[in-house]
Design an enzyme around this catalytic site. Structure first.
Site: not given
Ligand code: NAD
Length: 480
Positions: A174, A227-228, A232, A249, A283, A382
């Protein structure tokens, strides 16, 4: 404007959704593509295709070294399209073009590294008694889900998909709704390789729809998520509902610890690079500077001088910093800078920038914050932008305490010529990767990467990642 389709069971799926999700170029806000808004049903088709492919003979019959060769072919295709992919990543994420190239080169190395590992994933034998042969095999786990973030889409899809395919799993990706372009290109290359249908699938869509449907699907055997923390946790809970493992991660608030006896020029460069790379949207960004108190003024003078020389502009012009990804992320960064004005001092930057001809992009000056307390949100959370927060310490013990004083534990940089001090800190710091007198070791696809504490669990990169995608089976044979 490009219109993309999803890739399920070896076919490009024409989607019924008339509108789709618009993808924008962060450098100017222009619309560049539309992707389908994948639904629960789309995810279900993709997972079922991967499930069937995993159980079918076609994928199983491909020899381990042949799987490796498939990944080498993919690496070659990426290399052939190096310029195109670097530009695409730069346009889609807003990152400086040279960072786009670095990401493409890392993607090539991931497919080669894991391609080479395909026929080296070995089990072992265990001595029990005469007449009994006990052996342990490492089998693929099955259907693996890969939820990709927007900041390094090409690198992150490459590292996890390569490790999953090389070990004989099937894959459902995804991609990130904001930055799907290079993931789409990789999918096109995989389609050309003519893998058995269903081995690789790519669904697009929003996280709370397609992402959640994937994380919750009962036929998934492993989830890799970057992601966040909030998302996570929900992905981890979904995995537990189905009693499957996940690799999470989740970012960090990583410190650079700078002692007065460091090599000052190398340290300034390392500290600055670590926070401005990808405009701080990394990250493992070096978001906190912990500097020895007696050395603060000397060191900060040089850091500020370096910040002053940084250039900012659209990704494709390859300045030091590009734009922030989108309005939501920009507002978050600016909100944190506002908070810093109330709680501490802005030593440098802090303002929004308008770039002529690129007024639709969200640009912010690289920023240095000082004078906030360790329990401030600015010290703990962050920011995910080019914002460095400064703290001082008097001695090694205080440096250690500060380094470990957030809920995160992803990466730490230590800058000193005193090897004993450096190793002592490395042994006590709660972080998945420690860099001494460098930060990042040039990418490090060979090195296990992952967090302590809320930075997540499990390891990606390196041979360690192969553990995510294999399961141990013990076989005991009584032959006498
Ligand atoms: P997010 O964690 O919401 O999204 C990351 C991925 O997860 C995307 O593909 C998103 O579509 C998917 N996702 C979102 N909600 C989901 C759910 N309920 N179930 C499964 N998958 C889901 O991150 P974001 O909203 O894009 O960014 C927000 C914050 O996250 C940023 O400000 C940053 O602090 C952090 N972030 C961290 C990293 C990292 O490398 N660790 C990367 C992106 C964002």
């Amino acid at each position: 404007m490009q219109k993309f389709q999803m890739y399920i069971n070896g076919k490009w799926i024409r989607h019924t959704d008339a509108d789709g999700i618009v993808v924008r170029n962060p450098s100017n806000g222009d619309k560049i593509a539309v992707i389908p808004r994948g639904t629960r049903d789309d995810v279900d088709s993709a997972v079922k295709a991967a499930y069937t492919a995993f159980r079918g003979e076609s994928w199983r019959k491909i020899k381990a070294f042949e799987r490796g060769e498939i990944l080498f072919d993919l690496a070659d295709k990426i290399k052939t399209h190096r310029d195109e992919l670097a530009e695409l990543e730069s346009v889609d994420v807003g990152k400086p073009l040279s960072q786009g190239y670095a990401d493409v080169d890392a993607a090539i190395r991931y497919f080669r590294f894991y391609g080479g590992a395909a026929d080296k994933v070995m089990g072992n034998t265990i001595p029990i008694e005469d007449g009994l042969l006990d052996y342990v095999v490492r089998e693929p786990v099955g259907v693996t889900a890969h939820i990709i973030p927007w900041n390094y889409p090409l690198q992150i899809i490459s590292r996890s998909v390569a490790a999953a395919l090389t070990t004989g799993n099937t894959v459902v990706v995804k991609s990130a709704e904001d930055t799907p372009m290079t993931a789409m290109q990789i999918t096109k290359f995989i389609d050309e390789l003519q893998l058995p249908a269903g081995v690789f699938n790519h669904v697009t869509g929003y996280g709370h729809e397609a992402g959640a449907a994937l994380a919750n699907h009962p036929l998934i055997n492993h989830i890799t998520f970057t992601g966040s923390v909030v998302t996570g946790i929900s992905v981890g809970k979904a995995a537990m509902e189905n009693v499957v493992p996940s690799t999470l991660e989740l970012g960090g608030k990583s410190p650079n610890i700078v002692f007065a006896d460091c090599d000052i020029d190398r340290t300034v460069e390392g500290v600055v690079r670590s926070i401005v790379q990808n405009t701080g949207q990394t990250c493992s960004a070096g978001a906190r500077l912990l500097v020895e108190e007696s050395f603060k003024e000397t060191f900060l003078t040089k850091v500020i001088e370096r910040f002053r020389n940084l250039t900012i502009g659209p990704g494709i012009q390859d300045k030091d910093l590009g734009p922030i990804l989108n309005v939501k992320q920009f507002q978050h960064v600016m909100g944190m800078i506002e908070l810093a004005r109330k709680e501490g001092n802005i030593l440098f930057g802090g303002k929004q920038l308008t770039i002529k001809g690129f007024e639709g992009g969200n640009y912010v000056e690289p920023t240095i914050i000082d004078g906030v307390s360790m329990d401030s949100r600015l010290a703990q959370e962050e920011i995910f932008g080019p914002v460095l927060t400064v703290f001082t310490f008097k001695d090694t013990e205080e440096a250690l305490e500060l380094a470990n004083s957030t809920e995160y534990g992803l990466v730490t940089g230590i800058w000193t010529k005193n090897i004993n001090k450096a190793h002592y800190l490395a042994s006590r710091i709660e972080a998945g990767q420690i860099f001494i007198n460098n930060y990042g070791a040039g990418g490090g696809e060979q090195m296990p990467f992952g967090g302590y504490k809320k930075s997540g669990f499990g390891r990606e990169k390196g041979l360690a990642a192969l553990d995510n995608y294999t399961i141990l089976k013990n076989v005991a044979v009584k032959y006498r």
